[in-house]
Write a protein that holds these residues in place. Structure first.
Motif, short mmCIF file in Angstrom:
data_model
loop_
_atom_site.label_atom_id
_atom_site.label_comp_id
_atom_site.label_asym_id
_atom_site.label_seq_id
_atom_site.Cartn_x
_atom_site.Cartn_y
_atom_site.Cartn_z
N VAL A 1 27.52 -42.01 -29.87
CA VAL A 1 26.34 -42.50 -29.32
C VAL A 1 26.34 -44.15 -29.00
O VAL A 1 25.51 -44.53 -27.99
CB VAL A 1 25.32 -42.47 -30.67
CG1 VAL A 1 23.76 -42.94 -30.12
CG2 VAL A 1 25.13 -40.80 -30.64
N ILE B 1 25.41 -45.73 -25.36
CA ILE B 1 24.07 -46.58 -25.29
C ILE B 1 24.61 -48.14 -24.79
O ILE B 1 24.04 -48.77 -23.92
CB ILE B 1 23.34 -47.00 -26.58
CG1 ILE B 1 22.71 -45.78 -27.16
CG2 ILE B 1 22.39 -48.24 -26.55
CD1 ILE B 1 22.11 -45.62 -28.38
N LEU C 1 25.20 -47.98 -20.99
CA LEU C 1 23.99 -47.72 -20.13
C LEU C 1 23.24 -49.08 -19.98
O LEU C 1 22.80 -49.44 -19.22
CB LEU C 1 22.89 -46.93 -20.91
CG LEU C 1 23.43 -45.27 -20.77
CD1 LEU C 1 22.56 -44.40 -21.49
CD2 LEU C 1 23.71 -44.94 -19.33
N ILE C 2 23.47 -49.74 -21.34
CA ILE C 2 22.71 -51.22 -21.39
C ILE C 2 23.64 -52.33 -20.47
O ILE C 2 23.16 -52.71 -19.77
CB ILE C 2 22.82 -51.95 -22.80
CG1 ILE C 2 21.71 -51.14 -23.54
CG2 ILE C 2 22.50 -53.28 -22.86
CD1 ILE C 2 21.79 -51.58 -24.85
N LEU D 1 26.46 -39.37 -24.52
CA LEU D 1 25.25 -39.57 -25.32
C LEU D 1 24.71 -38.12 -25.51
O LEU D 1 23.98 -37.60 -26.28
CB LEU D 1 24.26 -40.24 -24.28
CG LEU D 1 22.92 -40.63 -24.96
CD1 LEU D 1 23.01 -41.45 -26.16
CD2 LEU D 1 22.10 -41.29 -23.89
#
Length: 236
Positions: free
Chosen positions: A17, A21, A24-25, A227
């Motif tokens: 996870v 994240i 993606l950020i 994710l």
């Protein structure tokens, strides 16, 4: 009390996870910092216009630098997360992949210091446009681009290592593993050519355009899989 196996599995799922994240950020941050700000303000081979652009958009340029700093932080999280997630599948390769990404992140951080220098040069220029000031700013920007490009060779090797670990487990879809490996080869080949055979820059630019899709889809696809599915992976 949880068993060690359960604890390790929970940590692996959390790593999936956090890594997803972080990926993606940093993807959105890279689109903003490099894809929007840097590409619109920096005019290759034109130091004077580049300086004027940055002087007219100093807040935007500082946001670019902040975007790169955010990317560096996310890369460190990804380095840890990839290692923890992949370790149960192949500890040695997972450690190797993690260290490669950490090395890339250190190189990127070194590159970004040149953008901090550029910002300082622009602030101290008092809106002047002397050729000396413009060249100082351009030299720092060029150094950023050159160091980052060299780092992307290492980044590509990291993705290849991640893809090879993924290929050796049935838990990760083969199509994801192959896309990550292709992305890794694409990054390494293109930036090796930029650094060591710059004479054929036009050919490299065309190759980069062709390979842009697999480069983006490979890592981003793995991040989305982490994710959606990776957080549910079990080792039994």
């Amino acid at each position: 009390m949880e068993s060690k196996a359960t604890t390790n599995q929970n940590m692996q799922q959390k790593a999936a996870v956090f890594s997803a994240i972080a990926l993606l950020i940093m993807t959105f941050a890279a689109f903003f910092s490099q894809g929007y700000v840097h590409s619109s303000l920096v005019i290759e081979g034109d130091a004077a216009t580049t300086l004027k652009n940055i002087q007219a958009s100093q807040v935007l340029f500082r946001l670019e630098v902040l975007g790169w700093l955010l990317i560096i932080i996310m890369d460190l999280i990804a380095s840890w997360g990839f290692y923890v997630f992949l370790k149960p599948f192949h500890p040695a390769y997972a450690l190797f992949a993690g260290w490669l990404r950490f090395l890339y992140t250190a190189i990127l951080a070194t590159a970004v210091t040149n953008l901090v220098i550029t910002n300082s040069v622009v602030q101290n220029s008092e809106l002047g446009t002397s050729s000396r000031v413009a060249q100082q700013a351009m030299d720092s920007i060029t150094a950023f681009e050159a160091i980052w490009s060299f780092g992307l060779i290492i980044f590509g090797l990291h993705l290849i290592a991640v893809g090879l670990v993924a290929m050796n487990t049935k838990k990760i879809p083969k199509v994801i593993s192959i896309l990550v490996i292709i992305a890794g080869f694409s990054y390494s080949i293109i930036h090796f050519m930029y650094n060591f055979v710059p004479q054929i820059e036009n050919v490299i630019g065309l190759l980069e355009l062709i390979l842009m899709a697999p480069m983006v889809i490979g890592e981003l696809g793995f991040g989305i899989w982490l994710l959606v599915k990776g957080r549910k992976v079990t080792m039994d």
